[in-house]
Design a protein around this motif. Structure first.
Motif, mmCIF file in Angstrom:
data_model
loop_
_atom_site.group_PDB
_atom_site.id
_atom_site.type_symbol
_atom_site.label_atom_id
_atom_site.label_comp_id
_atom_site.label_asym_id
_atom_site.label_seq_id
_atom_site.Cartn_x
_atom_site.Cartn_y
_atom_site.Cartn_z
ATOM 1 N N GLU A 285 0.878 -1.323 0.118
ATOM 2 C CA GLU A 285 0.053 0.036 0.003
ATOM 3 C C GLU A 285 0.886 1.369 -0.060
ATOM 4 O OE1 GLU A 285 -3.781 -2.074 2.125
ATOM 5 O OE2 GLU A 285 -2.256 -1.045 3.340
ATOM 6 N N ILE A 286 1.964 1.015 -0.242
ATOM 7 C CA ILE A 286 3.013 2.346 0.127
ATOM 8 C C ILE A 286 2.737 3.267 -1.197
ATOM 9 C CG2 ILE A 286 5.473 3.106 -0.260
ATOM 10 C CD1 ILE A 286 6.041 0.667 1.466
ATOM 11 N N ASP A 287 2.631 2.818 -2.313
ATOM 12 C CA ASP A 287 2.392 3.440 -3.472
ATOM 13 C C ASP A 287 1.157 4.505 -3.333
ATOM 14 O OD1 ASP A 287 4.569 2.755 -4.640
ATOM 15 O OD2 ASP A 287 3.775 1.520 -6.144
ATOM 16 N N LEU A 288 -0.019 3.546 -2.822
ATOM 17 C CA LEU A 288 -1.179 4.307 -2.569
ATOM 18 C C LEU A 288 -1.069 5.417 -1.634
ATOM 19 C CD1 LEU A 288 -4.438 4.160 -2.973
ATOM 20 C CD2 LEU A 288 -4.517 2.717 -1.145
ATOM 21 N N VAL A 289 -0.485 5.011 -0.481
ATOM 22 C CA VAL A 289 -0.558 6.237 0.433
ATOM 23 C C VAL A 289 0.437 7.354 0.112
ATOM 24 C CG1 VAL A 289 0.301 6.277 3.074
ATOM 25 C CG2 VAL A 289 -0.988 4.353 2.506
ATOM 26 N N ALA A 290 1.528 7.099 -0.448
ATOM 27 C CA ALA A 290 2.557 8.105 -0.834
ATOM 28 C C ALA A 290 1.925 8.914 -2.051
ATOM 29 C CB ALA A 290 3.685 7.565 -1.592
ATOM 30 N N ARG A 291 0.867 8.586 -2.593
ATOM 31 C CA ARG A 291 0.170 9.504 -3.535
ATOM 32 C C ARG A 291 -0.505 10.624 -2.881
ATOM 33 N NH1 ARG A 291 -3.414 5.544 -6.465
ATOM 34 N NH2 ARG A 291 -1.827 4.191 -6.592
ATOM 35 N N TYR A 292 -1.159 10.247 -1.506
ATOM 36 C CA TYR A 292 -1.692 11.171 -0.821
ATOM 37 C C TYR A 292 -1.027 12.034 0.276
ATOM 38 C CZ TYR A 292 -5.851 9.086 -3.065
ATOM 39 O OH TYR A 292 -7.026 8.698 -4.034
ATOM 40 N N ALA A 293 0.043 11.313 0.846
ATOM 41 C CA ALA A 293 0.557 11.923 1.921
ATOM 42 C C ALA A 293 2.069 12.438 1.732
ATOM 43 C CB ALA A 293 1.065 10.659 2.910
ATOM 44 N N ASP A 294 2.208 13.580 2.646
ATOM 45 C CA ASP A 294 3.551 14.213 2.402
ATOM 46 C C ASP A 294 4.551 13.333 3.228
ATOM 47 O OD1 ASP A 294 2.939 16.803 0.941
ATOM 48 O OD2 ASP A 294 1.161 16.526 2.410
ATOM 49 N N LEU A 295 4.108 12.741 4.178
ATOM 50 C CA LEU A 295 5.059 11.995 5.256
ATOM 51 C C LEU A 295 4.423 10.803 5.639
ATOM 52 C CD1 LEU A 295 7.464 11.957 7.577
ATOM 53 C CD2 LEU A 295 5.813 13.239 8.994
ATOM 54 N N LEU A 296 4.952 9.595 5.408
ATOM 55 C CA LEU A 296 4.410 8.460 5.755
ATOM 56 C C LEU A 296 4.956 7.719 6.995
ATOM 57 C CD1 LEU A 296 4.455 8.676 2.556
ATOM 58 C CD2 LEU A 296 4.523 6.009 2.354
ATOM 59 N N GLN A 297 4.105 7.351 7.903
ATOM 60 C CA GLN A 297 4.039 6.890 9.200
ATOM 61 C C GLN A 297 4.214 5.355 9.324
ATOM 62 O OE1 GLN A 297 1.670 8.718 12.198
ATOM 63 N NE2 GLN A 297 1.270 7.013 13.418
ATOM 64 N N VAL A 298 5.075 5.004 10.062
ATOM 65 C CA VAL A 298 5.134 3.311 10.533
ATOM 66 C C VAL A 298 4.800 3.485 11.854
ATOM 67 C CG1 VAL A 298 6.652 1.595 10.645
ATOM 68 C CG2 VAL A 298 7.263 3.028 8.946
ATOM 69 N N GLY A 299 3.813 2.832 12.087
ATOM 70 C CA GLY A 299 3.114 2.732 13.574
ATOM 71 C C GLY A 299 4.122 1.756 14.389
ATOM 72 N N ALA A 300 3.676 2.198 15.594
ATOM 73 C CA ALA A 300 4.577 1.103 16.505
ATOM 74 C C ALA A 300 4.676 -0.085 16.468
ATOM 75 C CB ALA A 300 4.069 1.774 18.074
ATOM 76 N N ARG A 301 3.452 -0.797 16.001
ATOM 77 C CA ARG A 301 3.405 -2.165 15.988
ATOM 78 C C ARG A 301 3.942 -2.776 14.833
ATOM 79 N NH1 ARG A 301 -0.441 0.552 17.925
ATOM 80 N NH2 ARG A 301 -1.441 0.020 19.778
ATOM 81 N N ASN A 302 4.267 -1.765 13.808
ATOM 82 C CA ASN A 302 5.076 -2.305 12.454
ATOM 83 C C ASN A 302 6.759 -1.737 12.698
ATOM 84 O OD1 ASN A 302 3.745 -3.662 10.777
ATOM 85 N ND2 ASN A 302 2.204 -1.955 10.483
ATOM 86 N N MET A 303 7.073 -1.252 13.732
ATOM 87 C CA MET A 303 8.233 -0.819 13.688
ATOM 88 C C MET A 303 9.450 -1.929 13.249
ATOM 89 S SD MET A 303 10.945 0.487 16.769
ATOM 90 C CE MET A 303 11.913 -1.384 16.740
#
Ligand code: PEP
Ligand code: MN
Length: 273
Positions: A105-123
Motif C-alpha cells: 500500500e506504499i504507492d497508494l499512501v504516498a500518492r496522498y501523504a507528504d510524510l508516511l508513518q510507520v506505526g509502533a506495531r510495525n516498527m
C-alpha cells in the motif's frame, strides 16, 4: 553497536528533514503535528484541519489504515480516508501524515501523504521498512512499545540502508508496569536518540499517556527536552471519536497548548462562537 550505522554518522548534529518547501522537521523551530486518530467523515477531518490550522500547528495527521488491537474496532476508511485527509490538507494548506501498514500500500499512501508513518506495531516489519527505504518521501518511524533504543535505531537503519535517509523518529510511549497511563513516555530515550543520531526526533504524548489531561504537560516537557516537535491527537468532538477519544485534545485544548509553548498564531478558536 556492532557496526557503524548510517543513522549515527553524525551524532547529535540533527539534519532537518524537508516535508515540503518551507517546512522542515529538525530545523530549529519545533513542529506541531496535530489531528484526529482516524479520519472519520468529511466534516470531521475538515473541522479538525481548520482547528489545527487556526492554532498554528504546521502539519495535519489522520489515520486511514488503522492498526487496531481488536479486529472488531473501527479499522479506518482506507483510500477514502486518504482522499479526505489530502483534501483537508489542501483546504488548509497543511501537509499531511498518515500511517502505512503494508508494503503493497506504499504507492497508494504516498500518492496522498507528504510524510508516511510507520506505526509502533510495525516498527520491526522489515519488509515495510525496506520498501520505504526505496521511496522518495520522508518517513515517520514510531518506536515500538516493547523496543529498545538500539532496536529502534536499527529499524531506522533498515530504511536508511536502502537509500531513503529522510527519517524522523517518534517516541510514543513504551510498555511498563504502570497502567494508569496507557504507556510510559520515555523522553530520556528520545533525547538519547537525538544525541546518538542525526535524525530529528519528536514525541507523541497522546498515545503515550492515553489521557487528554496529561498530554499538554508531556508535550511541553518534550519541547523543553529539545525534541524537534510533537504529534498530538485532536478531535473536534472527542466524545464521539471512533478511536482514541479519551486521549484527544479539543481544538481549545490545542490552542492553549500552542500558547503555553509560545507557538500560537492566528485567531483564537476560544474567542469564536
Ligand atoms: C497513531 O498514530 O494513530 C497510532 C496508531 O500510533 P501508534 O502506532 O504509536 O500506536
Ligand atoms: Mn490513535
Amino acid at each position: 553497536m556492532a557496526r557503524p550505522l548510517r543513522v549515527t554518522a553524525e551524532p547529535g548534529r540533527t539534519r532537518p528533514v524537508l516535508i515540503r518547501p518551507g517546512l522542515a522537521v529538525g530545523g530549529g523551530t519545533p513542529v506541531v503535528i496535530a489531528g484526529p486518530c482516524s479520519v472519520e467523515t468529511p466534516e470531521q477531518i475538515r473541522a479538525a484541519a481548520q482547528a489545527v490550522r487556526r492554532a498554528g500547528a504546521r502539519m495535519l495527521r489522520g489515520g486511514a489504515f488503522k492498526p487496531r488491537t481488536s479486529p472488531y474496532s473501527f479499522q479506518g476508511l482506507g483510500e477514502e480516508g486518504l482522499r479526505l485527509l489530502a483534501q483537508a490538507g489542501q483546504l488548509t494548506g497543511l501537509p499531511v501524515v498518515t500511517e502505512v501498514m503494508d508494503p503493497q500500500e506504499i504507492d497508494l499512501v504516498a500518492r496522498y501523504a507528504d510524510l508516511l508513518q510507520v506505526g509502533a506495531r510495525n516498527m520491526q516489519n522489515f519488509r515495510l521498512l525496506t520498501a520505504l527505504g526505496e521511496i522518495d518521501k520522508p518517513v515517520l518511524l514510531k518506536r515500538g512499545p516493547g523496543a529498545t533504543l538500539e532496536e529502534w535505531l536499527n529499524a531506522a537503519e533498515y530504511v536508511a540502508s536502502r537509500g531513503n535517509e529522510r527519517i524522523i523518529l517518534c517516541e510514543r510511549g513504551i510498555r511498563t508496569f504502570e497502567t494508569y497511563t496507557r504507556y510510559t513516555l520515555d523522553l530520556a530515550s528520545a533525547v538519547a536518540a537525538k544525541q546518538l543520531t542525526h535524525l530529528p526526533v519528536i514525541a507523541d504524548p497522546s498515545h503515550a499517556c492515553g489521557r487528554r489531561e496529561l498530554v499538554p504537560a508531556m508535550a511541553l516537557a518534550a519541547l523543553a527536552a529539545g525534541l524537534d516537535g510533537v504529534m498530538l491527537e485532536v478531535h473536534p468532538d472527542p466524545a464521539r471519536a471512533l478511536s482514541d477519544g479519551e486521549q484527544a485534545l479539543t481544538p481549545v485544548d490545542l490552542e492553549r497548548f500552542m500558547a503555553a509553548a509560545g507557538l500560537l498564531s492566528g485567531t483564537s478558536a476560544a474567542d469564536s462562537p
